[in-house]
Design a protein around this motif. Structure first.
Motif, short mmCIF file in Angstrom:
data_model
loop_
_atom_site.label_atom_id
_atom_site.label_comp_id
_atom_site.label_asym_id
_atom_site.label_seq_id
_atom_site.Cartn_x
_atom_site.Cartn_y
_atom_site.Cartn_z
N GLY A 364 39.77 29.36 31.33
CA GLY A 364 40.43 28.47 32.28
C GLY A 364 41.74 29.09 32.75
N LYS A 365 41.66 30.11 33.57
CA LYS A 365 42.86 30.86 33.96
C LYS A 365 42.96 30.95 35.49
N GLY A 366 44.17 31.07 35.98
CA GLY A 366 44.38 31.13 37.44
C GLY A 366 44.84 32.48 37.95
N VAL A 367 45.16 33.40 37.02
CA VAL A 367 45.61 34.73 37.47
C VAL A 367 44.81 35.81 36.74
N SER A 368 44.81 36.99 37.33
CA SER A 368 44.12 38.13 36.71
C SER A 368 44.92 38.60 35.50
N ILE A 369 44.34 39.50 34.74
CA ILE A 369 45.04 40.03 33.57
C ILE A 369 46.34 40.75 33.97
N VAL A 496 31.30 34.32 26.64
CA VAL A 496 32.59 33.92 27.22
C VAL A 496 33.45 35.15 27.50
N ALA A 497 33.45 36.10 26.57
CA ALA A 497 34.23 37.33 26.76
C ALA A 497 33.71 38.11 27.96
N VAL A 498 32.38 38.17 28.10
CA VAL A 498 31.79 38.90 29.24
C VAL A 498 32.26 38.27 30.55
N GLN A 499 32.24 36.96 30.62
CA GLN A 499 32.69 36.30 31.85
C GLN A 499 34.13 36.71 32.16
N GLY A 500 34.97 36.65 31.14
CA GLY A 500 36.38 37.00 31.34
C GLY A 500 36.56 38.45 31.74
N TRP A 503 35.50 38.72 35.38
CA TRP A 503 36.49 38.09 36.29
C TRP A 503 37.82 38.85 36.29
N GLY A 504 38.01 39.68 35.24
CA GLY A 504 39.27 40.44 35.17
C GLY A 504 40.44 39.61 34.72
N ILE A 505 40.18 38.65 33.84
CA ILE A 505 41.26 37.79 33.32
C ILE A 505 41.47 38.09 31.84
N ASN A 506 42.51 37.50 31.27
CA ASN A 506 42.70 37.61 29.81
C ASN A 506 42.10 36.36 29.17
N SER A 507 40.95 36.54 28.51
CA SER A 507 40.27 35.39 27.89
C SER A 507 40.84 35.09 26.51
#
Ligand code: F6P
Length: 553
Positions: A364-369, A496-500, A503-507
């Motif tokens: 549930g994140k709004g910015v990239s890593i 879940v990690a794969v999705q993150g 998406w290029g986010i910090n899961s």
């Protein structure tokens, strides 16, 4: 991706999928399901598990394009970086190594250049020894009685995972046998009602309290720990804490300050995220106390089997990778905001609440890593209930209302089979008939023409029509042993990690939970001074002031 700050949505692979959505919108699962070759290519088997994702709104071409997206996201490299202990949780400057918690004794997994597996096994061996002492009665309480009941205090990741596994094992014949005469309860909520429910019917003389908190600062857990310390000491005296309270934490200094002997503390490490900690002492200690270490070891082995599959299987045959890519497809390309987790197993009733945290707190994140605002949505709303209960609750919406991709999880062999004389099928077959029927009902639906043939009256046809074309996937487990429970957990963690990663986010951070905690501290202080010194409320808006005044009245 060209540079580390590029967004995945800028890649050709992403744009290609965006265009491809228009082709998929012209298809219907009713037609896609007629292609047996396509369906066969969408079945994947590993270590007794069978995944069928043929009812996803995807063609073979879609899967190819998703695999290209994985390459553009450098997914394989990111998975390796995780297993290599690199600090992929960059905002907290930490490794992400929950896989080390279930690695075999001879494995080598390094964090900051040091093999962490021996430390993991030191703690596991300590848990084994301690849980055997408690279970055999060689460790007794302050009045000399064996400790047959355990209350585990913890919240979020220090609660939901252990509760899920406990619920899953509770009716497994082997685990059931080894838990005879023992009780395991979980105290999470700050609500005094939860305290009352937990201690109801228990005797402090025969109860062991396990305080589980990664930070040992979480407000709910610490207040509940103080409350149960009071419950124990009021009945048995201050010295009873040494025999009746133990802890699981990364912060052993605070454990000692609280009054628990560090020798009675079970460590874990900052490279284990809270929601990924069920395989650390967080889950292993309470579960070993209840079921014995050997049962819990099987659970760890199941998770480890999936870890090895995830680490070494090419992406096109990798179950967590495929699941993660399909979730990205559903969320970011088809625009479905939710996912239903539907185990056809009552023993998995706490699986969806656990995955809800794993998934929603992670993605549930709004910015990239790199901190760039994302021009696409990440994460999904996860919810679920066991079938068939869910069918009599929210499936109406899933069949005729909003489109919600569903995960159907079924078990071949029941933990507790029942065969009633005179019934057409066993109770488990009855349950599983629904598991097999629901995905096709969602995929195919029912057309007005079919209804006309059935002589349904014209005015009811719109109400009885099912559009179909609603995606789902089916995961079939051979049984629900401790081993299979471990497999299931690891599949979802890695998905879940794969999705993150894609998406290029910090899961692996969770800054989003902080603001509410800070504001609650402000409220707590004001409530306290208003009650004790009669001070007036300050610094709240009109609405909150009105509510607080009503509460204080
Ligand atoms: O809700 C936020 C959170 O930090 C979770 O990530 C974590 O699982 C939970 O609180 C409990 O934290 P702790 O184990 O430190 O008490």
């Amino acid at each position: 991706m060209a540079s580390s700050t590029a967004l995945i949505s800028d890649t050709e692979a992403w744009k290609d999928l965006k265009g491809h959505v228009e082709d998929i919108k012209k298809t219907h699962l009713r037609d896609l399901m007629t292609d047996a070759n396509r369906c066969q290519s969408m079945m994947m088997e590993f270590d007794g598990l069978l995944l069928d994702y043929s009812r996803q709104r995807a063609t073979v071409e879609t899967v190819d394009k998703l695999l290209n997206l994985a390459k553009a996201a450098q997914l394989t490299e990111k998975i390796s970086r995780m297993f290599n202990g690199e600090h992929i949780n960059s905002t907290e400057n930490r490794s992400v190594l929950h896989v080390a918690l279930r690695a075999p004794k001879d494995a080598v997994i390094k964090a900051d250049g040091k093999n962490v597996v021996p430390e993991v096994w030191n703690v596991l061996d300590k848990i084994k020894e301690f849980s055997e002492k408690i279970r055999s009665g060689s460790w007794v309480g302050a009045t000399g009685k064996p400790l047959k009941d355990v209350i585990a205090i913890g919240i979020g990741g220090s609660f939901l995972g252990p509760l899920f596994v406990h619920t899953a094992l509770q009716t497994d014949p082997e685990a059931l046998e080894s838990a005879k005469g023992r009780q395991l309860r979980f105290l999470a909520n700050i609500d005094p009602v939860d305290v009352a429910r937990n201690i109801n019917g228990l005797n402090p003389e025969t109860t062991l309290v396990v305080v589980v908190s990664k930070t040992f600062t979480t407000a709910e857990t610490m207040l509940n720990a103080r409350t149960l310390r009071e419950w124990i000491t009021a009945a048995l005296g201050a010295s009873a804490v040494a025999k009746h309270m133990v802890a699981v934490s990364t912060n052993l200094a605070l454990v000692e300050k609280f009054g628990i002997d560090p020798n009675n503390a079970f460590a874990f490490w900052d490279w284990v995220g809270g929601r990924y900690s069920v395989c650390s002492a967080v889950g292993v200690l309470p579960l070993s106390l209840q079921y014995g270490f050997s049962v819990v070891e099987k659970f760890l082995k199941g998770a480890s089997s999936i870890d090895q599959h995830f680490q070494s299987t090419p992406i096109e045959k990798n179950i967590p990778v495929l699941l993660g890519l399909l979730s990205v497809w559903n969320v970011s390309f088809l625009g479905y905001p939710a996912r239903a987790i539907l185990p056809y197993s009552q023993a998995l009733e706490k699986f969806a609440p656990h995955i809800q945290q794993v998934s929603m707190e992670s993605n549930g994140k709004g910015v990239s890593i790199d901190g760039l605002p994302l021009p696409f949505e990440t994460g999904e709303i996860d919810f679920g209930e066991p079938g068939t209960n869910g069918q009599h609750s929210f499936y109406q919406l899933i069949h005729q209302g909003r489109v919600i991709p569903c995960d159907f999880i079924g078990i071949v062999k029941s933990q507790q089979p029942v065969y009633l004389k005179g019934e057409v099928v066993s109770n488990h077959d009855e349950l599983m008939s629904n598991f097999f029927a629901q995905p096709d009902a969602l995929a195919y639906g029912k057309t007005p023409e079919q209804l006309q043939k059935e002589n349904v009256s014209e005015n009811l046809i719109p109400h009885k029509t099912f559009s179909g074309n609603r995606p789902s996937l089916s995961l079939l487990l051979p049984e629900l042993t401790a081993y299979n429970v471990g497999q299931l957990l690891a599949i979802y963690e890695h998905r879940v990690a794969v999705q993150g990663f894609v998406w290029g986010i910090n899961s692996f951070d969770q800054w989003g939970v902080e603001l509410g905690k800070v504001l609650a501290t402000h409220v707590r202080k004001q409530l306290h001074s208003s009650r004790t010194q009669g001070t007036t409320l300050e610094g709240f808006n009109y609405s909150t002031t009105t509510l607080l005044k009503r509460y204080l009245e």
